[in-house]
Design a protein around this motif. Sequence first.
Motif, PDB file in Angstrom:
ATOM      1  N   GLN A 177      51.806 -11.384 -52.557  1.00 39.50           N
ATOM      2  CA  GLN A 177      50.954 -12.439 -53.085  1.00 39.50           C
ATOM      3  C   GLN A 177      49.824 -12.718 -52.091  1.00 39.50           C
ATOM      4  OE1 GLN A 177      49.109 -14.159 -55.226  1.00 39.50           O
ATOM      5  NE2 GLN A 177      51.034 -14.550 -56.323  1.00 39.50           N
ATOM      6  N   PHE A 178      48.586 -12.347 -52.481  1.00 43.87           N
ATOM      7  CA  PHE A 178      47.432 -12.539 -51.601  1.00 43.87           C
ATOM      8  C   PHE A 178      46.818 -13.934 -51.725  1.00 43.87           C
ATOM      9  CE2 PHE A 178      47.126  -7.786 -52.139  1.00 43.87           C
ATOM     10  CZ  PHE A 178      47.432  -7.483 -50.827  1.00 43.87           C
ATOM     11  N   ASP A 179      47.278 -14.748 -52.660  1.00 40.37           N
ATOM     12  CA  ASP A 179      46.783 -16.119 -52.894  1.00 40.37           C
ATOM     13  C   ASP A 179      45.455 -16.134 -53.641  1.00 40.37           C
ATOM     14  OD1 ASP A 179      48.996 -17.167 -51.596  1.00 40.37           O
ATOM     15  OD2 ASP A 179      47.990 -17.224 -49.658  1.00 40.37           O
ATOM     16  N   HIS A 180      44.450 -15.433 -53.113  1.00 40.16           N
ATOM     17  CA  HIS A 180      43.168 -15.374 -53.815  1.00 40.16           C
ATOM     18  C   HIS A 180      42.429 -14.094 -53.444  1.00 40.16           C
ATOM     19  CE1 HIS A 180      40.842 -16.479 -50.251  1.00 40.16           C
ATOM     20  NE2 HIS A 180      41.687 -17.465 -50.046  1.00 40.16           N
ATOM     21  N   LYS A 181      41.401 -13.778 -54.218  1.00 40.09           N
ATOM     22  CA  LYS A 181      40.709 -12.494 -54.088  1.00 40.09           C
ATOM     23  C   LYS A 181      39.896 -12.372 -52.806  1.00 40.09           C
ATOM     24  CE  LYS A 181      40.375 -11.833 -59.099  1.00 40.09           C
ATOM     25  NZ  LYS A 181      39.459 -11.675 -60.274  1.00 40.09           N
ATOM     26  N   GLY A 182      39.694 -13.479 -52.103  1.00 41.78           N
ATOM     27  CA  GLY A 182      38.917 -13.428 -50.871  1.00 41.78           C
ATOM     28  C   GLY A 182      39.718 -13.035 -49.648  1.00 41.78           C
ATOM     29  N   ARG A 183      41.038 -12.883 -49.773  1.00 40.41           N
ATOM     30  CA  ARG A 183      41.843 -12.443 -48.635  1.00 40.41           C
ATOM     31  C   ARG A 183      41.509 -10.988 -48.313  1.00 40.41           C
ATOM     32  NH1 ARG A 183      43.587 -17.111 -46.421  1.00 40.41           N
ATOM     33  NH2 ARG A 183      45.080 -18.239 -47.725  1.00 40.41           N
ATOM     34  N   HIS A 184      41.513 -10.673 -47.024  1.00 40.14           N
ATOM     35  CA  HIS A 184      41.124  -9.324 -46.613  1.00 40.14           C
ATOM     36  C   HIS A 184      42.033  -8.260 -47.214  1.00 40.14           C
ATOM     37  CE1 HIS A 184      39.113 -11.255 -42.850  1.00 40.14           C
ATOM     38  NE2 HIS A 184      38.349 -11.324 -43.916  1.00 40.14           N
ATOM     39  N   GLY A 185      43.335  -8.543 -47.284  1.00 39.55           N
ATOM     40  CA  GLY A 185      44.248  -7.581 -47.883  1.00 39.55           C
ATOM     41  C   GLY A 185      43.929  -7.330 -49.344  1.00 39.55           C
ATOM     42  N   MET A 187      40.944  -7.685 -50.748  1.00 42.53           N
ATOM     43  CA  MET A 187      39.669  -6.972 -50.817  1.00 42.53           C
ATOM     44  C   MET A 187      39.849  -5.475 -50.547  1.00 42.53           C
ATOM     45  SD  MET A 187      37.568  -9.920 -48.741  1.00 42.53           S
ATOM     46  CE  MET A 187      36.161  -8.911 -48.345  1.00 42.53           C
ATOM     47  N   ILE A 188      40.681  -5.144 -49.555  1.00 41.20           N
ATOM     48  CA  ILE A 188      40.934  -3.735 -49.244  1.00 41.20           C
ATOM     49  C   ILE A 188      41.667  -3.063 -50.399  1.00 41.20           C
ATOM     50  CG2 ILE A 188      42.269  -2.196 -47.743  1.00 41.20           C
ATOM     51  CD1 ILE A 188      41.614  -4.105 -45.417  1.00 41.20           C
TER      52      ILE A 188
END
Length: 475
Positions: A177-185, A187-188
């Motif tokens: 769970q990255f929480d939101h699309k702006g997390r670096h994981g 995005m990669i």
Amino acid sequence: MTAVDYNDLRDFIGLVESMGDLKRVDGASADFELGAITEVAAGLPACPALLFDQIPGLRPGHRVFTNATVSTRRAALALGIDPTLPPLEVLKAWKSRRVELKPLDPVSVKDAAFLENSQFGDQVDLSVFPCPIWHKRDGGPYIGSGSLVITKDPDEGWVNAAIYRVQVHGPNRVTIQFDHKGRHGAMISRKYWDRGQPCPVAIVNGQDPALFIAGFEYLPERQSEYAFAGAIKQAPIETFALPVTGLPVPARAEIILEGMLLPFDQDNLPEGPFGEFTGYYAADRRPAPVMDVQAVHYRSNPILLGSPPLKPPRFHFGIPFRAASIWANLEACGVADVVGAWQHVSQLMTVIAIKQRYAGHAKRAGLIAAANSYMGRIVVVVDEDVDPSNLADVMWAVTTRAEPSEDVDIVRNAWSSSLDPRLSMEDRNAGRTSNSKMIIDACIPFELLGSYPPTSALSVEEAQAVRRRWPDILA
């Protein structure tokens, strides 16, 4: 300042035990009981670190370590700061050191401690590891509550090693769970998915505290968490290239999962809910990308580092890093004579201590702190004779120096988050995540500084001097 004196999580546990801060727990179930013990212990005045073993259904020696850095003493130990210092002095030492940290690139090694045991392909079975259900309403077991998720940018080759939660859905399937699309994981991962490819990923469980700290620090894009952890330890992190994905992971970690994060539009599973750091379930189940775990590597008698979010004031780290950032922001804005900063209730309440120099000094500091206070609803400004890390002292100032009709201001439409449990359903569905912030000026009115009744209490400096003189009595 002392040196960081651990090479891995096991070294750190040994140091914690030598300080008298470790309690061993045998026989607690991974289904909520382990998490419940962790939460109750975290609320004790002298919160112990906990090492769980003899977990029902698991092989003896497959352990879980929790409350690792919850206390100020252990947070200082993890940072290489004297653990006998008072909390505000620990934060002040970190604030100074944070500015001077020089990133230290990791070094690649040809062997790793976690290669003692491996599973590949159909052999992979995550049920041999502790996967706790941390809170009673969680949507399932989580192997990742304090684990690093490793991804590598396909274009530029930079590696992200951040903490994202990992739920177990089967013997070889987990969600991240990255929480939101702006997390670096996130995005990669998206870069791979946009090309129709799965994203190579590794999950590091049981890393040392410097890597844990680096994983939850908000570092800029392309800045290496490994280099940041190396700077904390003043020694490079040793990494090993995994056999399936080739991703570099800390060579002294306890448990490694490696495989592919499948394109979200091809495969996803409902993730959560999961108890958040506010002490609430702020979001229902939602789809999350699925990792196909293709290999597992682990040390004999592995240790999972567990760091579940807990009801405030319990928090995963014993000093509030964001308070140090706000303190630095105040100084960068030219606010003179800031003598301290702290955050309470899991960073939801910010306190700034100043030596007043002019009328409006406290209001200026409060407004800047409020603008930089993520999710928080309360900002309090106090005089220099109040220790901002001591909530009882802060409330003493609020109740004896602040006049509610004159010294309280409300800032509306300020910085918050979708994790805020107070958001209305209408605002949440519309993506509106702002809140209001209350600024309490709990300083002696500037015009009364010379005539206000004198306090009978020791000054902060006097109290610290007494503690230094009588450490055995006042530890």
